[in-house]
Design a protein around this motif. Structure first.
Motif, PDB file in Angstrom:
ATOM      1  N   LEU A 170       0.839  -1.200   0.000  1.00  0.00           N
ATOM      2  CA  LEU A 170       0.000   0.000   0.000  1.00  0.00           C
ATOM      3  C   LEU A 170       0.872   1.247   0.000  1.00  0.00           C
ATOM      4  O   LEU A 170       1.738   1.404   0.860  1.00  0.00           O
ATOM      5  N   SER A 171       0.653   2.128  -0.967  1.00  0.00           N
ATOM      6  CA  SER A 171       1.429   3.373  -1.043  1.00  0.00           C
ATOM      7  C   SER A 171       0.509   4.517  -1.465  1.00  0.00           C
ATOM      8  O   SER A 171       0.271   4.735  -2.654  1.00  0.00           O
ATOM      9  N   MET A 205      -6.571   4.754   5.978  1.00  0.00           N
ATOM     10  CA  MET A 205      -5.587   3.704   5.715  1.00  0.00           C
ATOM     11  C   MET A 205      -5.723   2.559   6.711  1.00  0.00           C
ATOM     12  O   MET A 205      -5.618   1.383   6.343  1.00  0.00           O
ATOM     13  N   ILE A 209      -6.440  -1.511   6.018  1.00  0.00           N
ATOM     14  CA  ILE A 209      -5.646  -2.619   6.553  1.00  0.00           C
ATOM     15  C   ILE A 209      -6.536  -3.614   7.286  1.00  0.00           C
ATOM     16  O   ILE A 209      -6.405  -4.839   7.128  1.00  0.00           O
ATOM     17  N   CYS A 222       2.975  -0.848   4.349  1.00  0.00           N
ATOM     18  CA  CYS A 222       2.494   0.525   4.143  1.00  0.00           C
ATOM     19  C   CYS A 222       3.694   1.445   3.962  1.00  0.00           C
ATOM     20  O   CYS A 222       4.542   1.536   4.850  1.00  0.00           O
ATOM     21  N   LEU A 264       0.606   7.192  11.216  1.00  0.00           N
ATOM     22  CA  LEU A 264       0.352   5.907  10.556  1.00  0.00           C
ATOM     23  C   LEU A 264       1.188   4.800  11.192  1.00  0.00           C
ATOM     24  O   LEU A 264       0.677   3.702  11.470  1.00  0.00           O
ATOM     25  N   ILE A 268      -0.063   1.421  13.151  1.00  0.00           N
ATOM     26  CA  ILE A 268       0.346   0.106  12.670  1.00  0.00           C
ATOM     27  C   ILE A 268       0.927  -0.727  13.809  1.00  0.00           C
ATOM     28  O   ILE A 268       0.695  -1.944  13.891  1.00  0.00           O
ATOM     29  N   PHE A 282       5.749  -0.815   8.261  1.00  0.00           N
ATOM     30  CA  PHE A 282       5.777   0.577   7.816  1.00  0.00           C
ATOM     31  C   PHE A 282       7.164   0.887   7.283  1.00  0.00           C
ATOM     32  O   PHE A 282       8.167   0.590   7.932  1.00  0.00           O
TER      33      PHE A 282
END
Length: 376
Positions: A170-171, A205, A209, A222, A264, A268, A282
């Motif tokens: 995921l970007s 985001m 997930i 991520c 983020l 995570i 991450f």
């Protein structure tokens, strides 16, 4: 609940039906269920990569009508093809084949088993104003339809094993912040500020997930946002001829990026505790890019400010309209165009993400190499 733009939804739905029609439904599961090394069953390493993202994963090939509707990005946003981008370089390190774009799939099961690049240049986390490109939610829908198709073809148990051993990359976020900085009306709306915006992006985001986890995805990466405050476009926009060229970057822009990245990663860390069996990583592309920008010669770069392909101050006034206007040696530059790094930078990022060399711990809590060798 997904909110879908009508154009992309129709294109995606037609493609999904086409996949069903093109596949031979009479092929047995045993015939399909063969790993790349010739043995039956899935090995413990990553077997496939499914990519969701923005212009950091797609050069425009996966975006309908991109040459006409490229808006805030370059007509040629890549230093070559999308095979020079970070996810494709990492896929190669994991022994995977080129991950084909969603709209380039030929409908074969072999393609789906290798993975799919759902990413699209200009894709955003938040619902886009224009239906000309795919948002995160639209890509997520395509990913879930692909999972359903695998279940239909392979059976529930086999498909579950495949999804658990696949990596979902995921970007997102870069194009959201670009839109916010360039022309988003919300940037000047009362009661709406940049920090609030980054928090909304992170919340979305995290929801993605969790939705992927509920669909049996167990390996997720991520990517953080790179330092947009140092990008040629932002530096060009803030350029003041009476002052001249700045030595540093635009800190207010980078603070927004850092807020997104930090929040983020914190979320995570919590997810890795709560989601049993999941491995969510991450990758801190911001820290890596800042290292290249402020110590360019240590990594073989000669120019860490100006775009290789662009015009105006810092090469950031107009994007890369043609590869012919690029500098003679792209490898000597950190930046390719308005917002994107060169292939040379992506190679260094891929090496660091893979094994921690030359930059350790940009991917946390483990490297891609450690993730690739782990089993669910």
């Amino acid at each position: 609940m997904w909110v879908l733009g009508s154009k992309s939804w129709v294109l995606g739905s037609i493609f999904y039906v086409g996949l069903l029609l093109k596949m031979d439904l009479c092929v047995g599961n045993d015939e399909l269920f063969v790993s790349t090394n010739g043995t039956s069953g899935w090995p413990s390493s990553v077997t496939s990569m499914y990519i969701l993202g923005d212009s950091s994963v797609d050069c425009g090939d996966n975006t309908p009508f991109y040459p006409i509707l490229h808006q805030n990005l370059s007509l040629n946003p890549c230093n070559g093809s999308d095979q020079t981008l970070l996810p494709q370089l990492l896929a190669k390190k994991m022994g995977l084949q080129y991950v084909k774009p969603f709209y380039s799939q030929n409908g074969s099961m072999e393609d789906l088993l290798n993975g799919v690049n759902f990413g699209a240049a200009q894709a955003t986390i938040m619902y886009p104003k224009s239906g000309s490109y795919q948002s995160l939610n639209q890509q997520l829908r395509q990913a879930f339809e692909t999972i359903q198709l695998l279940q239909l073809q392979l059976g529930q148990d086999t498909a579950k094993s495949l999804i658990e051993s696949s990596l979902f990359y995921l970007s997102f976020g870069k194009d959201d912040l670009i839109n916010y900085l360039v022309d988003d009306e919300s940037a000047t709306s009362p009661g709406y500020n940049g920090l609030h915006f980054t928090h909304i992006l992170v919340d979305q985001m995290i929801n993605v997930i969790q939705n992927l986890y509920d669909a049996n995805v167990r390996k997720i990466v991520c990517m953080g946002i790179l330092p947009l405050g140092c990008s040629p476009s932002v530096m060009s926009t803030r350029y003041n001829s009476s002052i001249g060229y700045k030595l540093g970057c635009e800190n207010d822009v980078n603070l927004l990026v850092l807020e997104y990245n930090t929040r983020l990663e914190q979320r995570i860390v919590d997810l890795n505790i709560k989601m049993r069996g999941a491995q969510v990583i991450f990758c801190d592309t911001y820290r890596a890019m800042m290292e290249f920008i402020f110590h360019p010669q240590a990594y073989g770069f000669e120019d860490a400010k100006n775009a290789c392909c662009g015009t105006g101050e810092y090469g950031g006034t107009k994007g890369c309209l043609s590869p012919d206007m690029a500098c003679p040696r792209a490898s000597s530059h950190v930046w390719w165009d308005l917002y994107n790094p060169t292939e040379a930078v992506n190679i260094l990022l891929a090496n660091s993400a893979w094994s921690g060399d030359p930059l350790p711990s940009i991917c946390r809590p483990i490297t891609f190499k450690a993730l690739e060798s782990s089993s669910y």
